[in-house]
Enzyme design. Structure first.
Site, PDB file in Angstrom:
ATOM      1  NE  ARG A 199     -18.335  46.880  20.501  1.00  0.00           N
ATOM      2  CZ  ARG A 199     -18.680  45.561  20.797  1.00  0.00           C
ATOM      3  NH1 ARG A 199     -19.619  45.163  21.748  1.00  0.00           N
ATOM      4  NH2 ARG A 199     -17.730  44.796  20.239  1.00  0.00           N
ATOM      5  CG  HIS A 222      -9.397  33.543  10.338  1.00  0.00           C
ATOM      6  ND1 HIS A 222     -10.354  33.575  11.048  1.00  0.00           N
ATOM      7  CD2 HIS A 222      -9.541  32.589   9.417  1.00  0.00           C
ATOM      8  CE1 HIS A 222     -11.348  33.159  10.495  1.00  0.00           C
ATOM      9  NE2 HIS A 222     -10.941  32.545   9.295  1.00  0.00           N
ATOM     10  CD  GLU A 232      -6.067  27.754  15.622  1.00  0.00           C
ATOM     11  OE1 GLU A 232      -6.345  28.658  16.418  1.00  0.00           O
ATOM     12  OE2 GLU A 232      -7.026  27.187  15.132  1.00  0.00           O
TER      13      GLU A 232
END
Ligand code: GAR
Length: 198
Positions: A66, A110, A181
């Protein structure tokens, strides 16, 4: 001229809304310098290419750890000298080092009215499934700055959307995209590009 990079994982309808708003001069003083996806198959990359915009994939699968992925992501973002990073359906956790380096220069869309239906596990259709399960009559979308928490940064814009009788997660998702959005994300970029306070 605000140089933005758009980070995506999927279909890229929010990316498209940004590109259309630039073409229609709803967003001014702004250029999309790069679109970066964590997923090679993301249709958003095709949308970028057909607009003549640099499109790159930085996938966690291509790295041994990662940490290595995080470093690569930051270095690709750095390479474009960006003023603003827009998370438009980017479903990967942003490395803390990137948040610190780009403090108040990363925004996210979001698909709910934060603080409802946000945080760990709430993304994409899951948000709308949860809103329907709870029986809310209003939902919506939020554009916010990204900080170290999950969906916890300062709110820039929100727009409410009605939940309708018979909605499915899919119909609700589509209405939230169309009515909220695709409007507030371009609007937030326009404000930032032109020095407006949110
Ligand atoms: C959008 O609904 C966006 O709000 C959501 O993913 C979708 C991406 O669609 N983001 C999140 O849930 C982030 N937590 P798109 O690829 O068509 O823009």
């Amino acid at each position: 001229m605000l140089r933005i990079g758009v980070l995506v994982s999927g279909g890229g309808t929010n990316l498209q809304a940004i590109l259309d708003a630039i073409d229609e001069k709803i967003i001014t003083n702004t250029e999309v310098a790069v679109v970066i996806s964590n997923n090679q198959g993301a249709y958003a990359l095709e949308r970028a290419k057909s607009h003549g915009i640099a499109a790159e994939c930085v996938s966690p699968k291509s790295f041994a750890s990662r940490e290595a992925f995080n470093e690569a992501l930051i270095s690709r973002v750095d390479a474009y000298g960006l003023d603003l990073i827009v998370l438009a359906g980017f479903l990967v956790k942003i490395p803390e080092a990137m948040i610190a380096k780009y403090r108040n220069k990363i925004i996210n869309i979001h698909p709910s009215l934060i603080p409802s239906f946000c945080g760990v596990g709430y993304y994409g259709l899951k948000v709308h499934e949860a809103a329907l399960a709870r029986g809310v009559k209003l939902t919506g979308a939020t554009v916010h700055y990204v900080d170290e928490g999950m969906d916890s940064g300062p709110i820039i814009l929100q727009k409410a959307v009605e939940v309708k009788e018979g909605d499915t997660p899919q119909t609700l998702q589509r209405r939230v995209m169309e009515e909220a959005e695709w409007k507030i994300l371009p609007q937030a970029i326009q404000m930032i590009a032109n020095g407006g306070e949110a």
